[in-house]
Write an enzyme that holds these catalytic residues in place. Sequence first.
Site, PDB file in Angstrom:
ATOM      1  N   GLU A 114     -10.352  -3.093   0.232  1.00 47.56           N
ATOM      2  CA  GLU A 114     -11.170  -4.135  -0.434  1.00 47.56           C
ATOM      3  C   GLU A 114     -11.623  -4.997   0.478  1.00 47.56           C
ATOM      4  O   GLU A 114     -12.774  -5.356   0.241  1.00 47.56           O
ATOM      5  CB  GLU A 114     -10.152  -4.975  -1.392  1.00 47.56           C
ATOM      6  CG  GLU A 114      -9.716  -4.185  -2.678  1.00 47.56           C
ATOM      7  CD  GLU A 114      -8.708  -4.713  -3.506  1.00 47.56           C
ATOM      8  OE1 GLU A 114      -7.713  -5.098  -2.800  1.00 47.56           O
ATOM      9  OE2 GLU A 114      -8.950  -5.033  -4.544  1.00 47.56           O
ATOM     10  N   GLU A 134      -2.884   1.236  -5.418  1.00 45.57           N
ATOM     11  CA  GLU A 134      -2.107   0.233  -6.022  1.00 45.57           C
ATOM     12  C   GLU A 134      -1.466   1.006  -7.369  1.00 45.57           C
ATOM     13  O   GLU A 134      -0.443   0.482  -7.654  1.00 45.57           O
ATOM     14  CB  GLU A 134      -2.971  -0.851  -6.620  1.00 45.57           C
ATOM     15  CG  GLU A 134      -3.345  -1.742  -5.674  1.00 45.57           C
ATOM     16  CD  GLU A 134      -4.626  -1.303  -4.913  1.00 45.57           C
ATOM     17  OE1 GLU A 134      -5.282  -0.236  -5.081  1.00 45.57           O
ATOM     18  OE2 GLU A 134      -5.398  -2.379  -4.185  1.00 45.57           O
TER      19      GLU A 134
HETATM   20  N1  CO8 Z   1       3.083  -4.011   2.987  1.00 48.54           N
HETATM   21  C1  CO8 Z   1       4.103  -4.415   3.763  1.00 48.54           C
HETATM   22  N2  CO8 Z   1       4.453  -3.357   4.750  1.00 48.54           N
HETATM   23  C2  CO8 Z   1       3.801  -2.278   4.904  1.00 48.54           C
HETATM   24  C3  CO8 Z   1       2.715  -1.875   4.200  1.00 48.54           C
HETATM   25  C4  CO8 Z   1       2.273  -3.101   3.193  1.00 48.54           C
HETATM   26  N3  CO8 Z   1       1.144  -3.058   2.669  1.00 48.54           N
HETATM   27  N4  CO8 Z   1       2.378  -0.927   4.529  1.00 48.54           N
HETATM   28  C5  CO8 Z   1       3.060  -0.427   5.599  1.00 48.54           C
HETATM   29  N5  CO8 Z   1       4.177  -1.158   5.783  1.00 48.54           N
HETATM   30  C6  CO8 Z   1       5.161  -1.224   6.678  1.00 48.54           C
HETATM   31  C7  CO8 Z   1       6.329  -0.226   6.497  1.00 48.54           C
HETATM   32  O1  CO8 Z   1       7.141  -0.778   5.243  1.00 48.54           O
HETATM   33  C8  CO8 Z   1       6.832   0.160   7.651  1.00 48.54           C
HETATM   34  O2  CO8 Z   1       7.750  -0.830   7.789  1.00 48.54           O
HETATM   35  P1  CO8 Z   1       9.025  -0.563   8.875  1.00 48.54           P
HETATM   36  O3  CO8 Z   1       9.088  -0.097   9.992  1.00 48.54           O
HETATM   37  O4  CO8 Z   1       9.881  -1.848   8.645  1.00 48.54           O
HETATM   38  O5  CO8 Z   1       9.689   0.376   7.573  1.00 48.54           O
HETATM   39  C9  CO8 Z   1       5.668  -0.006   8.744  1.00 48.54           C
HETATM   40  O6  CO8 Z   1       4.824  -0.677   8.276  1.00 48.54           O
HETATM   41  C10 CO8 Z   1       5.466   1.431   8.964  1.00 48.54           C
HETATM   42  O7  CO8 Z   1       4.751   2.035   7.815  1.00 48.54           O
HETATM   43  P2  CO8 Z   1       5.440   3.597   7.597  1.00 48.54           P
HETATM   44  O8  CO8 Z   1       6.580   3.669   8.107  1.00 48.54           O
HETATM   45  O9  CO8 Z   1       5.251   3.572   5.952  1.00 48.54           O
HETATM   46  O10 CO8 Z   1       4.207   4.293   8.210  1.00 48.54           O
HETATM   47  P3  CO8 Z   1       3.789   5.677   7.774  1.00 48.54           P
HETATM   48  O11 CO8 Z   1       2.810   6.320   8.847  1.00 48.54           O
HETATM   49  O12 CO8 Z   1       4.981   6.704   7.259  1.00 48.54           O
HETATM   50  O13 CO8 Z   1       2.947   5.768   6.467  1.00 48.54           O
HETATM   51  C11 CO8 Z   1       1.284   4.594   5.082  1.00 48.54           C
HETATM   52  C12 CO8 Z   1       1.375   4.911   6.519  1.00 48.54           C
HETATM   53  C13 CO8 Z   1       0.692   5.636   4.291  1.00 48.54           C
HETATM   54  C14 CO8 Z   1      -0.076   3.565   5.447  1.00 48.54           C
HETATM   55  C15 CO8 Z   1       2.339   3.567   4.276  1.00 48.54           C
HETATM   56  O14 CO8 Z   1       2.788   2.721   5.107  1.00 48.54           O
HETATM   57  C16 CO8 Z   1       2.086   3.176   2.990  1.00 48.54           C
HETATM   58  O15 CO8 Z   1       1.922   3.950   2.068  1.00 48.54           O
HETATM   59  N6  CO8 Z   1       1.663   1.681   2.976  1.00 48.54           N
HETATM   60  C17 CO8 Z   1       1.576   1.089   1.918  1.00 48.54           C
HETATM   61  C18 CO8 Z   1       0.152   1.285   1.532  1.00 48.54           C
HETATM   62  C19 CO8 Z   1      -0.200   0.727   0.110  1.00 48.54           C
HETATM   63  O16 CO8 Z   1       0.157   0.990  -0.977  1.00 48.54           O
HETATM   64  N7  CO8 Z   1      -1.165  -0.277   0.123  1.00 48.54           N
HETATM   65  C20 CO8 Z   1      -1.698  -1.185  -1.087  1.00 48.54           C
HETATM   66  C21 CO8 Z   1      -0.890  -2.408  -1.110  1.00 48.54           C
HETATM   67  S1  CO8 Z   1      -1.224  -2.953  -2.958  1.00 48.54           S
HETATM   68  C22 CO8 Z   1      -2.729  -4.073  -2.333  1.00 48.54           C
HETATM   69  O17 CO8 Z   1      -3.196  -3.844  -1.132  1.00 48.54           O
HETATM   70  C23 CO8 Z   1      -3.156  -4.532  -3.363  1.00 48.54           C
HETATM   71  C24 CO8 Z   1      -4.020  -5.912  -3.028  1.00 48.54           C
HETATM   72  C25 CO8 Z   1      -4.629  -6.708  -4.136  1.00 48.54           C
HETATM   73  C26 CO8 Z   1      -3.350  -7.892  -4.181  1.00 48.54           C
HETATM   74  C27 CO8 Z   1      -3.913  -8.731  -5.184  1.00 48.54           C
HETATM   75  C28 CO8 Z   1      -2.844  -9.867  -5.246  1.00 48.54           C
HETATM   76  C29 CO8 Z   1      -1.916 -10.119  -6.290  1.00 48.54           C
END
Ligand code: CO8
Length: 260
Positions: A114, A134
């Site tokens: 976004e 999401e």
């Molecule tokens: N929020 C918080 N922490 C995150 C996020 C996130 N979005 N993405 C990654 N991290 C953290 C992980 O928890 C991890 O932390 P830790 O080392 O402490 O375990 C660290 O970053 C590294 O991530 P991964 O170990 O998961 O790394 P990978 O290479 O295995 O995976 C991915 C990478 C595929 C990107 C994976 O991290 C993932 O799926 N992340 C989440 C992606 C996601 O779902 N994003 C959408 C979030 S919802 C959103 O954005 C809504 C926006 C509008 C909100 C409106 C307000 C209400």
Amino acid sequence: MAFDNLLLERDGATAIVTINRPKVLNALNAQTLDELRRVMLDLKQDDRARVVILTGAGEKSFVAGADINELAVQTPTGGREHALTGQHVLDVIENLGKPVIAAINGYALGGGCELAMACTLRIAADTAKLGQPEISLGIIPGYAGTQRLSRLVGKGKAMELILTGAPISASEAERIGLVNRVVPAADLINDAKQLAAALAKNAPVAMRYIISAINKGLEMPFAEGCVFEATLFGLVASTDDMREGTRAFLEKRKPEFRGS
Ligand code: CO8
């Protein structure tokens, strides 16, 4: 200006803003969103900055979305406020009045996609992945993703990306018009800087009006958009830069635009 979660650098007339929370793949928490708002409002007023590049720290991620730690505990009223705040920050970026180039250096997911869509132009590394995941968290986009994605790539593709939540490659994103171009990851920042430097040579007021005409015009009926364009066309005739641009052409030299 001091920031905990952003870096601000200068490259000539280009300001480079880097979201700097690499340990969480540059996820946007409330503080980072607020810092983004402040830096962008500051750059809006800063005549030295003619173009802005927005990117993420580290090699893995542009922005992996809103911070899920905060989403997990949100209340209905808090969630609404959070979404409105995020929408406001992205609106500031979209209407900054100078080009903002998203240099997408990795994951641009959820709020990250976004954020990239609110930028004026998007260059992606060939390693980038973009999407609106999401739905897999049981939520929907909240930073205007349902609105901007459908405007950028059309209703059918927006439905598919948001309903499936499946990320797409940079090349697929380029094919459907979600990014302007894809470059090798190692070249990303230099390419973005080159594009920024080329844009920075353009007349600032004309660029501001172009951004406004396209953004505001898309919200208007066609005929009203044309009247708006004509009004801005008339206004730009009051600038020294218009005189400089036309005179330079006639004198067979390169123009030097000053932004007045
Ligand atoms: N929020 C918080 N922490 C995150 C996020 C996130 N979005 N993405 C990654 N991290 C953290 C992980 O928890 C991890 O932390 P830790 O080392 O402490 O375990 C660290 O970053 C590294 O991530 P991964 O170990 O998961 O790394 P990978 O290479 O295995 O995976 C991915 C990478 C595929 C990107 C994976 O991290 C993932 O799926 N992340 C989440 C992606 C996601 O779902 N994003 C959408 C979030 S919802 C959103 O954005 C809504 C926006 C509008 C909100 C409106 C307000 C209400």
